[in-house]
Design a protein around this motif. Structure first.
Motif, mmCIF file in Angstrom:
data_model
loop_
_atom_site.group_PDB
_atom_site.id
_atom_site.type_symbol
_atom_site.label_atom_id
_atom_site.label_comp_id
_atom_site.label_asym_id
_atom_site.label_seq_id
_atom_site.Cartn_x
_atom_site.Cartn_y
_atom_site.Cartn_z
ATOM 1 N N VAL A 80 0.838 -1.202 0.000
ATOM 2 C CA VAL A 80 0.000 0.000 0.000
ATOM 3 C C VAL A 80 0.868 1.245 0.000
ATOM 4 O O VAL A 80 0.700 2.154 -0.835
ATOM 5 N N ASN A 81 1.815 1.315 0.935
ATOM 6 C CA ASN A 81 2.688 2.493 1.023
ATOM 7 C C ASN A 81 3.506 2.679 -0.251
ATOM 8 O O ASN A 81 3.622 3.796 -0.775
ATOM 9 N N PHE A 82 4.092 1.579 -0.727
ATOM 10 C CA PHE A 82 4.957 1.653 -1.897
ATOM 11 C C PHE A 82 4.170 2.084 -3.136
ATOM 12 O O PHE A 82 4.641 2.905 -3.934
ATOM 13 N N LEU A 86 4.875 5.587 -5.145
ATOM 14 C CA LEU A 86 5.246 5.561 -6.565
ATOM 15 C C LEU A 86 4.285 6.412 -7.399
ATOM 16 O O LEU A 86 4.717 7.130 -8.308
ATOM 17 N N ALA A 87 3.003 6.316 -7.076
ATOM 18 C CA ALA A 87 2.014 7.118 -7.803
ATOM 19 C C ALA A 87 2.261 8.608 -7.571
ATOM 20 O O ALA A 87 2.147 9.424 -8.501
ATOM 21 N N PHE A 88 2.618 8.970 -6.330
ATOM 22 C CA PHE A 88 2.892 10.370 -6.005
ATOM 23 C C PHE A 88 4.137 10.862 -6.742
ATOM 24 O O PHE A 88 4.139 11.970 -7.312
ATOM 25 N N ILE A 89 5.188 10.052 -6.746
ATOM 26 C CA ILE A 89 6.414 10.416 -7.461
ATOM 27 C C ILE A 89 6.138 10.591 -8.951
ATOM 28 O O ILE A 89 6.627 11.540 -9.593
ATOM 29 N N ALA A 90 5.346 9.696 -9.510
ATOM 30 C CA ALA A 90 5.024 9.769 -10.939
ATOM 31 C C ALA A 90 4.230 11.038 -11.246
ATOM 32 O O ALA A 90 4.481 11.715 -12.263
ATOM 33 N N TYR A 95 4.260 16.390 -13.613
ATOM 34 C CA TYR A 95 3.912 17.809 -13.508
ATOM 35 C C TYR A 95 5.143 18.691 -13.741
ATOM 36 O O TYR A 95 5.094 19.673 -14.504
ATOM 37 N N LEU A 96 6.243 18.355 -13.084
ATOM 38 C CA LEU A 96 7.467 19.148 -13.240
ATOM 39 C C LEU A 96 8.003 19.066 -14.674
ATOM 40 O O LEU A 96 8.496 20.066 -15.216
ATOM 41 N N TYR A 97 7.926 17.894 -15.251
ATOM 42 C CA TYR A 97 8.458 17.711 -16.606
ATOM 43 C C TYR A 97 7.719 18.594 -17.613
ATOM 44 O O TYR A 97 8.326 19.190 -18.514
ATOM 45 N N LYS A 98 6.411 18.717 -17.405
ATOM 46 C CA LYS A 98 5.607 19.512 -18.340
ATOM 47 C C LYS A 98 5.709 21.003 -18.037
ATOM 48 O O LYS A 98 5.732 21.824 -18.957
ATOM 49 N N THR A 110 14.199 16.484 -7.781
ATOM 50 C CA THR A 110 13.016 16.541 -6.917
ATOM 51 C C THR A 110 12.617 15.160 -6.426
ATOM 52 O O THR A 110 12.286 14.966 -5.249
ATOM 53 N N SER A 111 12.657 14.194 -7.326
ATOM 54 C CA SER A 111 12.294 12.831 -6.945
ATOM 55 C C SER A 111 13.252 12.287 -5.883
ATOM 56 O O SER A 111 12.828 11.616 -4.932
ATOM 57 N N SER A 112 14.538 12.587 -6.040
ATOM 58 C CA SER A 112 15.524 12.143 -5.055
ATOM 59 C C SER A 112 15.248 12.772 -3.698
ATOM 60 O O SER A 112 15.361 12.109 -2.651
ATOM 61 N N GLY A 113 14.885 14.064 -3.716
ATOM 62 C CA GLY A 113 14.554 14.750 -2.470
ATOM 63 C C GLY A 113 13.333 14.150 -1.788
ATOM 64 O O GLY A 113 13.305 13.999 -0.559
ATOM 65 N N LEU A 114 12.334 13.782 -2.578
ATOM 66 C CA LEU A 114 11.123 13.173 -2.020
ATOM 67 C C LEU A 114 11.428 11.805 -1.410
ATOM 68 O O LEU A 114 10.873 11.439 -0.373
ATOM 69 N N ILE A 115 12.304 11.052 -2.067
ATOM 70 C CA ILE A 115 12.692 9.733 -1.540
ATOM 71 C C ILE A 115 13.415 9.888 -0.203
ATOM 72 O O ILE A 115 13.161 9.151 0.755
#
Length: 261
Positions: A80-82, A86-90, A95-98, A110-115
């Motif tokens: 559940v957590n994973f 993953l959905a949040f990171i995606a 959003y950032l890419y666009k 940003t993804s590294s910071g979130l991890i």
């Protein structure tokens, strides 16, 4: 609680040395300079010195602290957590890419910071295991027998056994053994030492004519830090250990009856 007479016996009264000490044999038949030359003895017995008892207590405390690593993995990789993470990171990455002109560097940073933030959060929720380890008190050793497995001079495993009132049969007062703590040093786990220690605990309980043996309700690893939703692996491990201990006791009782016939 008064101390049963059987508990006042010295370590030498519990019978011959543990069969574990035969796991590594450096006897006189060993060829000098052979493959086992220089390997320390492996032996299990009731601790006789305060130094050994304190080393056993520290090992139990270390085991509680190390449970935090398992709790970290459970929180990070629970389906559940994973999945949610993953959905949040995606979502954030897309959003950032666009919005940043297809800047892949920003997405990765940003993804590294979130991890990293997720890992810090997980460690925050499992920190209480450190506090529980620090609460392991010397009072656990009171009215207890402390079995230790030593590899050379190092205590690598222990079972701390307390004694409580059991069933009274006729005029004879019975005692029941309860395991307060059970631990094996991290690098020696998965080699059968923990199970061998439980067998030694059963043997000692039988030697002292105990009415039975079980894990104490408040044993060292009984307390949970995570929510019940995440405690499945811990509960499963505990049920497995309890079933193993019960099976050992039953097998020992059957063997004893067979010898008496």
């Amino acid at each position: 609680m008064s101390t049963p007479p059987s508990m006042r016996a010295s370590a030498s009264s519990i019978g011959p040395p543990s069969p574990l000490q035969n796991a590594i044999d450096n006897g006189s038949d060993e060829v000098p300079g052979g493959p086992l030359a220089g390997i320390p003895d492996l032996k299990t017995y009731v601790a006789e010195t305060e130094e050994e008892k304190l080393a056993a207590l520290k090992l139990v405390a270390d085991g509680i602290a190390q449970t935090r690593q398992t709790a970290n993995r459970i929180l990070m990789f629970h389906p559940v957590n994973f999945g949610i993470f993953l959905a949040f990171i995606a979502f954030v990455g897309q959003y950032l890419y666009k919005s940043r002109g297809s800047d892949l560097g920003i997405v990765i940073t940003t993804s590294s910071g979130l991890i990293m933030a997720a890992m810090v959060t997980v460690r925050r929720y499992t920190n209480p295991y450190i506090a529980l380890a620090e609460e392991t008190h010397i009072s656990m050793l009171e009215d207890s027998d402390v079995l230790v497995t030593k590899f050379g001079d190092e205590v690598i495993g222990t079972v701390i056994m307390g004694w409580v009132d059991g069933e009274t049969k006729g005029k004879r007062r019975k005692w029941r053994a309860e395991i307060k703590g059970w631990a094996v040093r991290l690098r020696y786990r998965g080699k059968g030492e923990g199970i061998a220690l439980l067998q030694e605990a059963v043997n000692l309980a039988k030697k002292k004519d105990a009415d039975g043996i079980s894990f104490a309700p408040d044993h060292a690893n009984s307390r949970r830090v995570l929510w019940d939703f995440y405690n499945g692996p811990f509960d499963k491990q505990e049920r497995k250990a309890e079933a193993k201990l019960e099976a050992m006791w039953d097998n020992n009782a059957k063997t004893t009856k067979s010898k008496r016939r």
